[in-house]
Design an enzyme around this catalytic site. Structure first.
Site, PDB file in Angstrom:
ATOM      1  N   TYR A 179      51.849  46.740  33.152  1.00  0.00           N
ATOM      2  CA  TYR A 179      51.149  45.532  33.586  1.00  0.00           C
ATOM      3  C   TYR A 179      51.176  44.492  32.466  1.00  0.00           C
ATOM      4  CZ  TYR A 179      47.195  42.546  34.963  1.00  0.00           C
ATOM      5  OH  TYR A 179      46.390  41.473  35.277  1.00  0.00           O
ATOM      6  N   GLY A 223      50.739  35.045  47.223  1.00  0.00           N
ATOM      7  CA  GLY A 223      49.662  36.023  47.120  1.00  0.00           C
ATOM      8  C   GLY A 223      48.377  35.550  47.762  1.00  0.00           C
ATOM      9  N   GLY A 226      44.128  33.875  45.192  1.00  0.00           N
ATOM     10  CA  GLY A 226      44.994  32.918  45.870  1.00  0.00           C
ATOM     11  C   GLY A 226      44.348  32.368  47.129  1.00  0.00           C
TER      12      GLY A 226
END
Length: 327
Positions: free
Chosen positions: A191, A31, A38
């Site tokens: 999520y 990512g 990241g």
């Protein structure tokens, strides 16, 4: 080591303190892109002269851009890129095969499973799994296990999984992880389920591999940060949706204001999780604000810290990816 660290600790603070621990390490981060946690993490630790930064992401163009920026700023740091779409188990297998074929990099010291998605509309992965679960957990679960030999070759390998205090929104729905094929779907609960899975995954890694490979694994909540992760959301309305989800569940966050962190504080816990030596005594822990989370003070739900739930998830994950990992 200096410290204690807290919510105000920055990436610069930690890179300064951990330079000797970062130097010479091979670090793989998923990512990785500009203006992401990241990306900020790898750019920050590049200053401490790691041996190699392996940058993994879905978008080849963004990967090349990030690699070029790091190489321009730190020409002595080796940079490699790996294209992987974590939503697709087929792509994950192909990327792991490519990485395992890099004979010039036999060891990975640190793996940071940072990539993820948040609060997207209902969709299924190519293999038929709800997209948050597929991208945020099943892809990283398979990828991590497929490259375990390179991690096991390190002296003290470490795996970091970026979770969230959003795990408060849902336990793992073992009997209905696909939300009745979308009929009962709530993007915040989906999520939450995937973020709980992140925490349980690290518990299993620590338990299964802590002694065998001296492997350490940690999950973390970076904080609430404006990144690409939520760029598809209209926050003028989405904050209300998130607060309503919290209120329905009875979570205190339904009535609180969200405290926003800048990237240099948000990515600090990544560095803490990846390199802090004092964490050895807390293998499998969930971290927040550069410390081990305290369930009496921080948001920590019991369903995300249960060894029983962790074992259930490991077995379910093996079944869903179609492969067993018998450590």
């Amino acid at each position: 080591m200096p410290g204690p660290y807290n919510t105000d600790t920055t990436t610069d603070d930690l890179v300064s303190d951990y330079t000797s621990l970062i130097k010479g390490k091979v670090v793989l981060t998923t990512g990785v892109s500009a203006k992401s946690l990241g990306g900020f993490f790898v750019q920050s630790i590049a200053a401490a002269n790691p041996e190699c930064l392996i940058l993994a992401a879905r978008n080849a163009e963004k990967l090349a851009q990030m690699a070029a920026e790091i190489t321009a700023a730190y020409p002595t740091v080796k940079v490699r890129t790996l294209q992987v779409d974590l939503a697709s188990l087929q792509c994950v297998r192909a990327a792991a095969t490519e990485l395992n074929g890099w004979d010039d990099l036999p060891v990975i010291d640190v793996l940071v499973n940072n990539a993820g998605i948040m609060a997207v509309e209902y969709q299924l992965s190519p293999e038929g799994f709800e997209s948050h679960l597929a991208t945020n957990h099943l892809g990283p679960f398979l990828f991590t296990n497929l490259i375990m030999n390179k991690l096991a070759a390190a002296k003290e390998p470490r795996i970091v999984v970026v979770s969230s205090d959003g795990h408060r929104l849902s336990p793992v729905r073992f009997d209905d992880y696909n939300f009745d094929q979308g009929k009962t779907y709530n993007k915040w609960y989906a999520y939450g389920q995937s973020k709980t899975a992140n925490m349980l995954f690290t518990i299993s890694l620590a338990r299964r591999l802590g002694i065998k490979y001296k492997l350490q694994a940690f999950s973390l909540h970076p904080g609430v940060i404006w990144t690409n992760l939520g760029s598809h959301l209209d926050w003028d309305t989405e904050f209300d949706g998130l607060r309503n989800a919290d209120k329905i569940l009875g979570n205190a966050e339904g009535w609180r204001e969200f405290k926003i962190k800048p990237l240099e504080r948000g990515a600090a816990t990544h560095i803490y999780a990846a390199f802090d030596p004092s964490l050895k005594a807390n293998n499998g822990a969930y971290l927040i604000d550069c410390h081990v989370a305290d369930p009496l003070v921080d948001t920590v739900k019991p369903w995300a810290t249960s060894s029983f739930e962790a074992e259930r998830l490991w077995r379910l994950s093996e079944k869903l990816v179609g492969q067993e990992f018998s450590y």
